[in-house]
Design a protein around this motif. Structure first.
Motif, short mmCIF file in Angstrom:
data_model
loop_
_atom_site.label_atom_id
_atom_site.label_comp_id
_atom_site.label_asym_id
_atom_site.label_seq_id
_atom_site.Cartn_x
_atom_site.Cartn_y
_atom_site.Cartn_z
N ASP A 126 39.30 6.38 -28.34
CA ASP A 126 39.06 5.02 -28.83
C ASP A 126 37.84 4.99 -29.74
OD1 ASP A 126 41.22 4.11 -27.44
OD2 ASP A 126 40.07 3.41 -25.71
N GLU A 127 36.80 5.73 -29.35
CA GLU A 127 35.60 5.79 -30.17
C GLU A 127 35.89 6.39 -31.54
OE1 GLU A 127 31.63 5.39 -31.28
OE2 GLU A 127 32.78 4.48 -29.65
N TYR A 128 36.73 7.44 -31.55
CA TYR A 128 37.09 8.07 -32.83
C TYR A 128 37.85 7.09 -33.72
CZ TYR A 128 39.21 11.20 -36.22
OH TYR A 128 39.62 11.79 -37.39
N ASP A 129 38.77 6.32 -33.12
CA ASP A 129 39.52 5.34 -33.91
C ASP A 129 38.58 4.29 -34.50
OD1 ASP A 129 41.87 6.64 -33.32
OD2 ASP A 129 42.37 5.33 -31.61
N ARG A 130 37.54 3.90 -33.76
CA ARG A 130 36.61 2.89 -34.26
C ARG A 130 35.79 3.40 -35.44
NH1 ARG A 130 36.11 1.45 -28.73
NH2 ARG A 130 34.31 2.84 -28.45
N ILE A 131 35.31 4.66 -35.35
CA ILE A 131 34.49 5.15 -36.46
C ILE A 131 35.37 5.42 -37.69
CG2 ILE A 131 32.79 6.15 -34.89
CD1 ILE A 131 33.92 8.92 -35.57
N ARG A 132 36.64 5.79 -37.48
CA ARG A 132 37.51 5.99 -38.62
C ARG A 132 37.80 4.66 -39.31
NH1 ARG A 132 43.16 8.94 -37.62
NH2 ARG A 132 43.53 6.95 -36.53
N ALA A 133 37.99 3.61 -38.50
CA ALA A 133 38.22 2.30 -39.08
C ALA A 133 36.97 1.82 -39.83
CB ALA A 133 38.58 1.29 -37.99
N ALA A 134 35.79 2.15 -39.29
CA ALA A 134 34.55 1.78 -39.96
C ALA A 134 34.40 2.51 -41.29
CB ALA A 134 33.35 2.08 -39.05
N ARG A 135 34.83 3.79 -41.32
CA ARG A 135 34.76 4.55 -42.58
C ARG A 135 35.70 3.96 -43.61
NH1 ARG A 135 37.83 10.10 -42.91
NH2 ARG A 135 39.43 8.48 -42.71
N ASP A 136 36.95 3.63 -43.16
CA ASP A 136 37.93 3.08 -44.10
C ASP A 136 37.48 1.73 -44.64
OD1 ASP A 136 39.42 5.32 -43.56
OD2 ASP A 136 40.75 4.32 -42.10
N ALA A 137 36.72 0.99 -43.81
CA ALA A 137 36.25 -0.31 -44.26
C ALA A 137 34.98 -0.22 -45.09
CB ALA A 137 36.01 -1.23 -43.05
N GLY A 138 34.44 0.99 -45.21
CA GLY A 138 33.24 1.17 -46.01
C GLY A 138 31.94 0.96 -45.26
N ARG A 139 32.01 0.77 -43.92
CA ARG A 139 30.79 0.55 -43.15
C ARG A 139 30.11 1.87 -42.78
NH1 ARG A 139 34.33 -3.06 -40.59
NH2 ARG A 139 34.49 -1.69 -38.78
N LEU A 140 30.83 2.99 -42.90
CA LEU A 140 30.28 4.33 -42.64
C LEU A 140 30.52 5.20 -43.86
CD1 LEU A 140 31.25 5.31 -38.97
CD2 LEU A 140 28.96 4.86 -39.85
N GLU B 155 28.08 10.21 -42.60
CA GLU B 155 27.89 9.65 -41.26
C GLU B 155 29.15 9.84 -40.42
OE1 GLU B 155 24.75 6.01 -42.10
OE2 GLU B 155 26.91 5.70 -42.47
N PHE B 156 30.33 9.65 -41.06
CA PHE B 156 31.58 9.83 -40.34
C PHE B 156 31.73 11.27 -39.86
CE2 PHE B 156 36.06 11.13 -40.47
CZ PHE B 156 36.58 10.30 -39.50
N ALA B 157 31.36 12.23 -40.71
CA ALA B 157 31.49 13.64 -40.34
C ALA B 157 30.57 13.98 -39.16
CB ALA B 157 31.17 14.53 -41.54
N GLU B 158 29.36 13.42 -39.16
CA GLU B 158 28.42 13.69 -38.06
C GLU B 158 28.95 13.12 -36.75
OE1 GLU B 158 24.80 11.97 -39.38
OE2 GLU B 158 24.27 13.63 -40.73
N ARG B 159 29.47 11.89 -36.80
CA ARG B 159 30.00 11.28 -35.59
C ARG B 159 31.25 12.00 -35.11
NH1 ARG B 159 28.61 5.86 -35.08
NH2 ARG B 159 29.81 5.91 -33.13
N GLU B 160 32.08 12.43 -36.06
CA GLU B 160 33.31 13.14 -35.71
C GLU B 160 32.98 14.46 -35.02
OE1 GLU B 160 37.50 14.03 -37.97
OE2 GLU B 160 35.63 14.59 -38.99
N GLU B 161 31.96 15.17 -35.54
CA GLU B 161 31.57 16.44 -34.93
C GLU B 161 31.02 16.21 -33.51
OE1 GLU B 161 28.54 20.21 -35.80
OE2 GLU B 161 28.74 18.58 -37.25
N GLU B 162 30.26 15.16 -33.36
CA GLU B 162 29.69 14.84 -32.04
C GLU B 162 30.80 14.56 -31.03
OE1 GLU B 162 27.12 11.27 -29.91
OE2 GLU B 162 27.07 11.49 -32.10
N LEU B 163 31.81 13.76 -31.44
CA LEU B 163 32.92 13.45 -30.56
C LEU B 163 33.72 14.70 -30.22
CD1 LEU B 163 34.15 10.08 -32.09
CD2 LEU B 163 32.96 10.42 -29.92
N ALA B 164 33.89 15.59 -31.20
CA ALA B 164 34.64 16.84 -30.95
C ALA B 164 33.94 17.69 -29.89
CB ALA B 164 34.79 17.61 -32.25
N LEU B 165 32.62 17.78 -29.98
CA LEU B 165 31.87 18.55 -28.99
C LEU B 165 31.99 17.94 -27.60
CD1 LEU B 165 28.61 19.31 -31.04
CD2 LEU B 165 30.42 20.93 -30.40
N ARG B 166 32.00 16.62 -27.53
CA ARG B 166 32.15 15.96 -26.23
C ARG B 166 33.53 16.19 -25.64
NH1 ARG B 166 30.12 9.94 -27.11
NH2 ARG B 166 30.82 9.77 -24.91
#
Length: 335
Positions: free
Chosen positions: A49-63, A67-78
């Motif tokens: 769910d967190e990944y879907d939220r950051i992807r939606a934020a990137r598509d909307a231009g808020r990320l 920043e998206f790549a950093e958050r994506e990498e963090e989620l992958a490690l978790r």
């Protein structure tokens, strides 16, 4: 010595109970494979769910992409951390943890308890003075129980005879002292019915009437006026009468009552200042320059005051009413 032994036995039993509860909780909380899988699945779902939220934020231009790549990498490690299989060594440590902790608790709790008592404790607390304190506490509890039984006996008495004045008086005072105002009101009403000259019952009834329903000030004032006809110096009656007179706009009467109250306080004392403030407010509200003449006049001097004067003792300071004459009054400060 016997008290020390009893103390030690109870202390040992309590420590054993505490250690047992710790051990039971630790061993009953061992890892359950099914429960662990459910927990892992829930965590993975939350990460998705967190990944879907950051992807939606990137598509909307808020990320930004960075920043998206950093958050994506963090989620992958978790996700990797959540799904990594436990090693045998880790599993063995988890299984061994409750036993080690229980053993540590079994040593630490007694050690801390004994050490703390040796540092702060004192067996002399179990001497005759402590026993006397326990005995006093028991006597107080027994007295309270006896009072409860007495109240029940009095209640039964007034049921048998509704004109038992003594029983009603005792019940009224007991109800009032314990804050049972609704029952105290009934009891005082019966006291006044059976003894219309009981000033204390009349005044307490007036006070309780206001306490239960402030809108019944007129009813309370009428009771206060009856009490003042019998005892013009009664403090509660004067205060209730003054409050009632002020409320209905009879500022002259209210001023007379306040002056009568103020007159019995040493000038400058806390009570004198409190009543003086209310008197000033009453005079201002009624447009009065002075307090009207009090028809009651000066309060008769008590026998004790006469004796003090005859013996050359210190007598109370001269007490002046608001009109400059000697006044009378009592404590106006609440119940």
């Amino acid at each position: 010595m016997k008290y020390e032994v009893i103390f030690c036995v109870f202390a040992i039993l309590l420590m054993a109970a505490v250690i047992g509860l710790f051990a039971w909780r630790l061993f009953s909380g061992r890892s359950d494979p099914a429960r662990e899988w459910r927990r892992t699945a829930e965590n993975i779902e939350a990460l998705r769910d967190e990944y879907d939220r950051i992807r939606a934020a990137r598509d909307a231009g808020r990320l930004s992409e960075k920043e998206f790549a950093e958050r994506e990498e963090e989620l992958a490690l978790r996700v990797i951390d959540e799904t990594a299989p436990e090693t045998d060594e880790k599993h063995e440590m988890v299984e061994r943890f409750p036993a080690v902790t229980a053993a540590a608790v079994a040593v630490i709790i007694p050690a801390v308890a004994i050490g703390g008592y040796l540092w702060y404790g004192d067996f002399s607390a179990l001497d005759e003075r402590a026993i006397e304190q326990i005995r006093t506490t028991r006597e107080a509890a027994r007295s309270e129980k006896n009072m409860s039984e007495t109240v029940k006996s009095l209640e039964a008495a007034v049921v048998r005879d509704k004109d038992d004045l003594e029983a009603w008086e005792l019940l009224a005072d007991q109800y009032n002292a314990t804050g049972n105002l609704s029952q105290a009101q009934i009891a005082y009403e019966n006291v006044v019915r059976l003894n219309p000259k009981n000033v204390n019952a009349m005044v307490e009834l007036a006070d309780i009437t206001i306490g239960l329903d402030p809108s019944k000030l007129r009813e309370a004032e009428a009771l206060a006026e009856k009490a003042l006809a019998l005892d013009p110096w009664n403090q509660k009656a004067l205060m209730i009468g003054a409050a009632g007179a002020f409320d209905r706009g009879d500022y002259a009467l209210a001023a007379v009552y306040f002056a009568r109250l103020r007159g019995q306080f040493p000038e400058g004392s806390e009570g004198w200042r409190a009543i003086n403030g209310q008197l000033d407010m009453t005079l201002h509200a009624g447009g009065l320059k002075d307090v009207p003449l009090d028809p009651v006049g000066r309060k008769p001097e008590t026998d004790m005051a006469k004796m003090m004067k005859m013996g050359g003792g210190m007598s109370a300071a001269p007490e002046r009413g608001a009109d400059g004459t000697d006044g009378v009054g009592l404590n106006p400060l609440g119940r």
